[in-house]
Design an enzyme around this catalytic site. Sequence first.
Site, short mmCIF file in Angstrom:
data_model
loop_
_atom_site.label_atom_id
_atom_site.label_comp_id
_atom_site.label_asym_id
_atom_site.label_seq_id
_atom_site.Cartn_x
_atom_site.Cartn_y
_atom_site.Cartn_z
N LYS A 152 53.32 61.88 29.89
CA LYS A 152 54.92 60.79 29.96
C LYS A 152 55.99 61.59 30.54
O LYS A 152 56.96 61.11 31.18
CB LYS A 152 55.43 60.59 28.41
CG LYS A 152 54.16 59.56 28.05
CD LYS A 152 54.36 58.09 28.61
CE LYS A 152 53.62 57.02 28.05
NZ LYS A 152 53.30 55.80 28.90
N TYR A 156 50.08 63.71 20.11
CA TYR A 156 50.31 62.94 21.06
C TYR A 156 49.89 63.72 22.32
O TYR A 156 49.55 63.23 23.36
CB TYR A 156 51.88 62.64 21.19
CG TYR A 156 51.84 61.18 22.36
CD1 TYR A 156 51.56 59.91 21.72
CD2 TYR A 156 52.70 61.44 23.49
CE1 TYR A 156 51.53 58.99 22.79
CE2 TYR A 156 52.98 60.33 24.29
CZ TYR A 156 52.42 59.16 23.91
OH TYR A 156 52.79 58.04 24.65
P1 NAD Z 1 47.63 48.42 25.20
O1 NAD Z 1 46.47 49.00 24.99
O2 NAD Z 1 47.82 47.00 25.09
O3 NAD Z 1 47.96 48.64 26.91
C1 NAD Z 1 47.82 49.41 27.92
C2 NAD Z 1 47.05 48.90 29.11
O4 NAD Z 1 46.73 49.98 29.94
C3 NAD Z 1 45.73 47.99 28.99
O5 NAD Z 1 46.00 46.60 29.15
C4 NAD Z 1 44.70 48.82 29.60
O6 NAD Z 1 44.00 47.63 30.11
C5 NAD Z 1 45.70 49.36 31.01
N1 NAD Z 1 44.93 50.21 31.53
C6 NAD Z 1 44.33 51.44 31.26
N2 NAD Z 1 43.63 51.97 32.13
C7 NAD Z 1 43.84 51.14 33.18
C8 NAD Z 1 43.39 51.16 34.69
N3 NAD Z 1 42.58 52.29 34.89
N4 NAD Z 1 43.91 50.37 35.45
C9 NAD Z 1 44.77 49.30 34.99
N5 NAD Z 1 45.15 49.17 33.60
C10 NAD Z 1 44.84 49.99 32.97
O7 NAD Z 1 48.77 49.34 24.87
P2 NAD Z 1 50.53 49.44 24.87
O8 NAD Z 1 50.71 50.13 23.70
O9 NAD Z 1 50.92 47.79 25.05
O10 NAD Z 1 50.71 50.33 26.10
C11 NAD Z 1 51.46 49.81 27.17
C12 NAD Z 1 52.31 51.09 27.58
O11 NAD Z 1 53.34 51.41 26.52
C13 NAD Z 1 51.88 52.19 27.77
O12 NAD Z 1 52.19 53.13 29.10
C14 NAD Z 1 52.07 53.08 26.46
O13 NAD Z 1 52.03 54.56 26.57
C15 NAD Z 1 53.37 52.90 26.39
N6 NAD Z 1 53.90 53.08 25.09
C16 NAD Z 1 53.37 52.60 24.01
C17 NAD Z 1 53.85 52.66 22.63
C18 NAD Z 1 53.01 52.41 21.46
O14 NAD Z 1 53.51 52.79 20.29
N7 NAD Z 1 52.28 51.46 21.49
C19 NAD Z 1 55.03 53.52 22.62
C20 NAD Z 1 55.72 53.98 23.62
C21 NAD Z 1 54.94 53.73 24.94
#
Ligand code: NAD
Length: 258
Positions: free
Chosen positions: A165, A158
């Site tokens: 984060k 990570y």
């Molecule tokens: P995802 O890829 O579906 O979503 C990430 C989003 O960030 C995308 O829509 C992307 O277009 C957007 N993004 C990236 N760069 C950008 C920019 N410059 N301007 C505007 N938008 C931008 O993946 P996800 O897993 O749904 O991620 C959403 C959040 O959840 C993130 O913060 C991620 O770290 C967090 N998260 C995810 C998990 C997991 O296991 N999937 C666990 C904990 C936290």
Amino acid sequence: MNVSLEGRTYVVMGVANKRSIAWGIARSLHEAGARLIFTYAAERFEKSVRDLVATLEGQDALFYECDVTDDESIENTFEQIQEDVGTIHGLAHCIAFANKEELKGDYLNTSRDGFLTAHNISSYSLTAVARAVKPLMTEGGGIVTLTYLGGERVVPNYNVMGVAKASLDASVKYLAESLGSSGIRVNAISAGPIRTLSAKGVGDFNTILKDIEERAPLRRPTTQEEVGDTAYFLLSDFSRGVTGEMIHVDSGFHIIGR
Ligand code: NAD
């Protein structure tokens, strides 16, 4: 206390596809009666976001492009939302990015550019967005962001995203203090691993997923719906006394010590 979100409007940032956590949040808010505004990073995402939203019955949504690396894009987006809608009652920030090569191997090899990119998109963006949405939140409300255990503990691969984060988690507390006197609450959901586009970039993600199924107290993976419903709680009056908080929605995995 009114926990229906009828008559309220929420901005959801970060729907890329149907697996996005932002989409789970959008569905929960929609079911609670909210009107939704979607922002997407670039034009190429617009069609898929519009197509998904078309499946939400009776949803009169609005759509805006907003690249969070660009201050002008953020300002223009929220100025336009203010012109089109006026008051906003809450916002879900579901945005993160790190270069794939930084999400494997030894953290020691993190590059300066990789470090700055991850922090810019995954952490600073919350502060920039909170500043831009504040004038629209005239009745107070909630801001929710998404974080991960990798900001509190060392999770293999990570790497720089964990450090970003940790910065995001600290921002949640500072923003909660900055915005509290305006009646705006700021909280984070620490989600367990969910297979999304972003998660695909993390090295050996399958092992992280398997671990939660085998060792988390609930012995099952986290779902989009679970995160969505917790976001609903944090964006509704149910949580009116909660700010600067991080809620783990991870089947309890964070309490396990080995
Ligand atoms: P995802 O890829 O579906 O979503 C990430 C989003 O960030 C995308 O829509 C992307 O277009 C957007 N993004 C990236 N760069 C950008 C920019 N410059 N301007 C505007 N938008 C931008 O993946 P996800 O897993 O749904 O991620 C959403 C959040 O959840 C993130 O913060 C991620 O770290 C967090 N998260 C995810 C998990 C997991 O296991 N999937 C666990 C904990 C936290």
